[in-house]
Write a protein that holds these residues in place. Structure first.
Motif, short mmCIF file in Angstrom:
data_model
loop_
_atom_site.label_atom_id
_atom_site.label_comp_id
_atom_site.label_asym_id
_atom_site.label_seq_id
_atom_site.Cartn_x
_atom_site.Cartn_y
_atom_site.Cartn_z
N SER A 121 0.83 -1.20 0.00
CA SER A 121 0.00 0.00 0.00
C SER A 121 0.87 1.25 0.00
O SER A 121 1.98 1.24 0.55
N CYS A 134 -3.35 3.99 -2.14
CA CYS A 134 -3.44 3.05 -3.26
C CYS A 134 -2.92 1.71 -2.77
O CYS A 134 -1.79 1.62 -2.28
N THR A 135 -3.75 0.68 -2.87
CA THR A 135 -3.40 -0.65 -2.35
C THR A 135 -3.46 -1.68 -3.46
O THR A 135 -4.39 -1.69 -4.26
N THR A 136 -2.46 -2.56 -3.48
CA THR A 136 -2.42 -3.69 -4.43
C THR A 136 -2.28 -4.98 -3.63
O THR A 136 -1.40 -5.09 -2.77
N CYS A 190 -7.39 0.06 -13.27
CA CYS A 190 -6.53 0.40 -12.14
C CYS A 190 -7.03 1.68 -11.45
O CYS A 190 -7.06 2.75 -12.08
N TRP A 219 -9.62 -5.19 -10.52
CA TRP A 219 -9.04 -6.51 -10.34
C TRP A 219 -8.51 -7.02 -11.67
O TRP A 219 -8.90 -6.57 -12.74
N ILE A 243 -4.94 -10.24 -8.79
CA ILE A 243 -4.48 -8.93 -8.36
C ILE A 243 -5.71 -8.07 -8.09
O ILE A 243 -6.53 -7.84 -8.98
N MET A 298 -7.02 -4.32 -6.61
CA MET A 298 -6.50 -2.96 -6.47
C MET A 298 -7.59 -2.05 -5.91
O MET A 298 -8.76 -2.18 -6.27
N SER A 299 -7.19 -1.14 -5.03
CA SER A 299 -8.15 -0.18 -4.50
C SER A 299 -7.50 1.17 -4.29
O SER A 299 -6.27 1.28 -4.17
#
Length: 349
Positions: free
Chosen positions: A184, A250-252, A288, A304, A314, A316-317
């Motif tokens: 993140s 931003c989180t992956t 993304c 995703w 993966i 993503m948020s």
């Protein structure tokens, strides 16, 4: 006769407190009757935050020292605790005893297990008797427990960015029982409004760094909620990074799907879970999220993808750490707790 809920903001001078004031001053169902700050007691609110001059009743508000009797005398019905971790407990019990609802933005009541709190926060929990009363108030996933609750523990900013994408998939048993990895990135406001050399402009600008490795405090509540969703122990590693922006996360997330599960099953589950939820925006496959699209709002954007070469899902948020990750989510919980439409006061905030 006013039907607004009389609210107080305890710890109103920090970044989260500032955003909370903004949202509550403009909230059609809330009336701020008290704002507290030990450092600014006696100072007019608009002297510290000139931006609120002429907005609602801001000009009539003065910071006061945090005093339960004074909050009660002001007619407070709901108190928002925008305090650093380890301080909220001092106010929660006496406020509850005074018949005042507590919405806590700190970590003091997020964990159900006092031993887990001590393991991650380095000292015994100061009010373990309240942990069983607290509702872990992630609106999209625990909304049925929020209505009418007296002690609401708002999730942390990083946990919100992880739990919204992950919990539905674990509840549906779509993920393999293998470690989940998370990276993140957060803006500097996540460190709070305080004097600290590592967060000075010249220390942060033009620089990105990881921190809190390997045991960031937020892992405690993330693990708790993931285990609860999956009905088993979920192994997760998490590395946060500080990036030179004011607000935004931003989180992956990297996870493995169970055999036979497809990316289509992921999409179906997420869309089924969040259909009609106003603040979760599902962007779709290979989309993304970008923090510029959520800062200043209570939205969390989720995308995703499935990497066939690595066999990895993966997720993503992106969210605003001060709003969906703190103050906006607190107001969203306030709305649900009092039976107001979930979006009240938040559509543009």
């Amino acid at each position: 006769m006013s039907t607004k809920v009389k609210v107080a903001v305890v710890g109103a001078s920090g970044y989260s407190g500032r955003e909370l004031l903004r949202l509550l001053l403009l909230h059609p169902q809330a009336e701020i009757v008290a704002v507290t700050s030990r450092a600014h007691a006696g100072k007019p609110l608009v002297a510290e935050f000139p931006r609120w001059r002429g907005v609602a009743n801001a000009d009539s508000l003065t910071f006061v020292a945090p005093d339960i009797a004074a909050l009660k005398a002001a007619g407070t019905q709901t108190a928002f605790l925008a305090l650093p971790h380890g301080l909220a407990h001092e106010f929660a019990a006496p406020l509850l005893n005074a018949g005042i609802q507590v919405i806590d933005l700190s970590a003091d009541f997020r964990l159900r297990n006092a031993a887990l709190y001590e393991a991650f926060y380095g000292h015994p929990h100061p009010a373990p008797e309240l942990l069983s009363q607290a509702v872990y108030a992630l609106p999209e996933l625990n909304g049925e427990s929020i209505a009418g609750a007296q002690l609401l523990a708002c999730p942390g900013c990083y946990p919100t960015s992880m739990l919204v994408p992950l919990v539905p998939l674990l509840r549906a048993d779509l993920l393999e029982n293998s470690p989940i990895s998370v990276a993140s990135m957060s803006g500097v406001s996540g460190a709070g409004r305080k004097e600290s050399v590592p967060f000075l402009f010249c220390e942060c600008n033009e620089s990105v760094r990881s921190y809190g490795v390997p045991k960031h405090r937020h892992l405690s509540e993330v693990g708790q909620e993931l285990d609860r969703a999956a009905g088993r122990h979920v192994r997760i590693s998490f590395v946060p990074h500080l990036v030179p922006v004011n607000q935004g996360i931003c989180t992956t997330i990297f996870a493995a799907l169970r055999e036979g599960i497809t990316a289509g099953d992921v999409e179906k589950t997420l869309r089924g879970t969040y259909a009609g939820r106003p603040f979760v925006r599902l962007l779709g496959t290979n989309q993304c999220p970008d923090t510029k699209n959520v800062t200043g709002t209570n939205f969390i954007d989720v995308g995703w993808s499935f990497d066939e070469r690595a066999g990895q899902l993966i997720l993503m948020s992106a969210e605003d750490n001060l709003i969906k990750g703190a103050s906006g989510q607190a107001v969203q919980n306030f709305n649900l707790a009092h039976g107001f439409p979930e979006t009240t006061g938040l559509v543009l905030g």
